[in-house]
Design a protein around this motif. Sequence first.
Motif, PDB file in Angstrom:
ATOM      1  N   GLU A  21      13.298  27.245  52.786  1.00 38.60           N
ATOM      2  CA  GLU A  21      13.605  26.346  53.903  1.00 38.60           C
ATOM      3  C   GLU A  21      14.030  25.082  53.356  1.00 38.60           C
ATOM      4  N   ARG A  22      12.895  24.978  51.962  1.00 40.17           N
ATOM      5  CA  ARG A  22      13.381  23.991  50.998  1.00 40.17           C
ATOM      6  C   ARG A  22      14.215  23.823  49.881  1.00 40.17           C
ATOM      7  N   SER A  23      14.008  25.226  49.820  1.00 41.10           N
ATOM      8  CA  SER A  23      14.797  25.820  48.634  1.00 41.10           C
ATOM      9  C   SER A  23      16.368  26.074  47.879  1.00 41.10           C
ATOM     10  N   GLY A  24      17.250  25.127  49.156  1.00 41.84           N
ATOM     11  CA  GLY A  24      17.906  25.125  49.230  1.00 41.84           C
ATOM     12  C   GLY A  24      19.510  26.598  48.982  1.00 41.84           C
ATOM     13  N   ALA A  25      18.640  27.826  49.607  1.00 42.61           N
ATOM     14  CA  ALA A  25      19.258  29.312  50.161  1.00 42.61           C
ATOM     15  C   ALA A  25      20.508  29.135  50.587  1.00 42.61           C
ATOM     16  N   ASP A  26      21.546  29.326  50.809  1.00 39.52           N
ATOM     17  CA  ASP A  26      22.151  29.919  51.909  1.00 39.52           C
ATOM     18  C   ASP A  26      21.985  30.878  52.967  1.00 39.52           C
ATOM     19  N   VAL A  27      21.268  31.664  52.535  1.00 35.22           N
ATOM     20  CA  VAL A  27      20.463  32.824  53.390  1.00 35.22           C
ATOM     21  C   VAL A  27      19.901  32.715  53.033  1.00 35.22           C
ATOM     22  N   ILE A  28      18.519  32.955  54.191  1.00 31.47           N
ATOM     23  CA  ILE A  28      16.829  32.996  53.860  1.00 31.47           C
ATOM     24  C   ILE A  28      16.725  34.393  54.919  1.00 31.47           C
ATOM     25  N   VAL A  29      16.459  35.123  54.602  1.00 29.92           N
ATOM     26  CA  VAL A  29      15.727  36.670  55.174  1.00 29.92           C
ATOM     27  C   VAL A  29      14.118  36.669  55.379  1.00 29.92           C
ATOM     28  N   LEU A  30      14.299  37.183  56.312  1.00 31.02           N
ATOM     29  CA  LEU A  30      12.933  37.326  56.888  1.00 31.02           C
ATOM     30  C   LEU A  30      12.595  38.775  56.424  1.00 31.02           C
ATOM     31  N   VAL A 209      14.425  36.936  45.300  1.00 30.14           N
ATOM     32  CA  VAL A 209      13.120  37.158  46.220  1.00 30.14           C
ATOM     33  C   VAL A 209      12.029  36.062  45.072  1.00 30.14           C
ATOM     34  N   HIS A 210      12.507  35.117  44.008  1.00 33.17           N
ATOM     35  CA  HIS A 210      11.428  33.349  44.239  1.00 33.17           C
ATOM     36  C   HIS A 210      12.559  32.797  44.074  1.00 33.17           C
ATOM     37  N   PRO A 211      12.328  31.852  45.733  1.00 31.72           N
ATOM     38  CA  PRO A 211      12.624  30.851  45.573  1.00 31.72           C
ATOM     39  C   PRO A 211      13.278  29.142  44.461  1.00 31.72           C
ATOM     40  N   SER A 274      34.707  25.268  51.064  1.00 27.35           N
ATOM     41  CA  SER A 274      32.969  25.840  51.363  1.00 27.35           C
ATOM     42  C   SER A 274      32.419  24.466  50.495  1.00 27.35           C
ATOM     43  N   SER A 275      32.572  23.607  50.821  1.00 31.30           N
ATOM     44  CA  SER A 275      31.440  22.391  50.982  1.00 31.30           C
ATOM     45  C   SER A 275      30.524  22.957  51.485  1.00 31.30           C
ATOM     46  N   PRO A 276      29.008  22.702  51.219  1.00 30.08           N
ATOM     47  CA  PRO A 276      27.911  23.197  51.844  1.00 30.08           C
ATOM     48  C   PRO A 276      27.973  22.061  52.882  1.00 30.08           C
ATOM     49  N   PRO A 277      26.976  22.201  53.906  1.00 34.95           N
ATOM     50  CA  PRO A 277      26.513  21.718  55.058  1.00 34.95           C
ATOM     51  C   PRO A 277      24.980  20.228  54.494  1.00 34.95           C
ATOM     52  N   ARG A 278      25.708  19.180  54.762  1.00 32.26           N
ATOM     53  CA  ARG A 278      24.438  18.723  54.339  1.00 32.26           C
ATOM     54  C   ARG A 278      22.707  18.870  54.927  1.00 32.26           C
ATOM     55  N   ARG A 279      22.094  19.514  53.545  1.00 33.10           N
ATOM     56  CA  ARG A 279      20.628  20.134  54.470  1.00 33.10           C
ATOM     57  C   ARG A 279      20.299  19.673  55.330  1.00 33.10           C
ATOM     58  N   LYS A 280      19.155  19.265  55.950  1.00 31.18           N
ATOM     59  CA  LYS A 280      17.715  18.903  56.678  1.00 31.18           C
ATOM     60  C   LYS A 280      16.756  19.099  56.273  1.00 31.18           C
ATOM     61  N   THR A 281      15.559  18.380  55.944  1.00 35.70           N
ATOM     62  CA  THR A 281      13.985  19.790  55.865  1.00 35.70           C
ATOM     63  C   THR A 281      12.894  18.459  55.200  1.00 35.70           C
ATOM     64  N   ARG A 282      12.333  19.466  56.086  1.00 35.63           N
ATOM     65  CA  ARG A 282      10.858  18.611  57.036  1.00 35.63           C
ATOM     66  C   ARG A 282      10.172  18.309  56.139  1.00 35.63           C
ATOM     67  N   GLY A 283       9.449  16.567  56.770  1.00 36.66           N
ATOM     68  CA  GLY A 283       8.933  15.658  55.521  1.00 36.66           C
ATOM     69  C   GLY A 283      10.004  14.769  55.530  1.00 36.66           C
TER      70      GLY A 283
END
Length: 283
Positions: A21-30, A209-211, A274-283
């Motif tokens: 969630e904090r990595s900045g990756a565009d797509v996160i795959v469970l 595979v590494h954040p 392709s301007s990325p949206p502002r990311r929200k992180t917890r904490g």
Amino acid sequence: MPRRSWLFVPGADPAAHERAERSGADVIVLELEDFTPPELRARARQLSRTVFDRWRLAGAVAAVRINPLETCGNDDLLGVLAGRPDLIMMSKVDRPEQVKALERATGGTLELVPNVETAAGLMNTFQIAKASARVSALLVASEDMVADLGTERSRRGEELAYVRGRFLVECRAAGVEAIDCPYTFSDVKGALADARTAKRLGYRMKSLVHPAHAKAINAVFTPDAKEIARAGKIVAAFEKARAAGKERAKVGGALIEVPIYAAAKRLLASVSRSSPPRRKTRG
């Protein structure tokens, strides 16, 4: 939104979910296949009901990779659909019939991203990509592919050179995006070099595979100021030459013809949307 980096995350590991969630990756795959032992898959499916919303809130595309339907893929689907993933990836796809079955199993509505992990799958990449209108991209694997080829994974990746080149050509011919294989070593310097190699081949997306690799990969696949400025010069010079009745232009000693002009226009268009949206992180 851009999809430069595709981060695979162990399905049953909440701490890994938060790091992603904090990595900045565009797509996160469970990841419900190799990263999740069979005895933990039920827990991973349950966690998906909340984790997808968290990843979307952080500005990422929320994805899941299920096992093949021939194994426990149907159980994976039943367990994760309630969490509303943005797209479904499936491992070990080597035949177009598997994609058609996945489309039926998902009700024909979700975006599909098959994963090609074997020599047989590579030979069928074009047919796999064309098997469903829901297929938006394909991903080529590294570890499973080298195992199938009977070789070993290296940092330089020479053993995958033909695979990566052919896979990209097949995907382009089919009209879908190609996602490059992950760099499966921990050093960021090597991940950066591997991403640059992928970009030179023509890839616009890469799995990881590494954040800690996400930001470096995003930087490689984001046009920098120098690239944007050169593209602008190419477009301006070519259009000026054509207006003067000339068939080509010259920029920095390079002859600019229609394909180069078209590529420069695509780059400028991609930057504008392709301007990325502002990311929200917890904490």
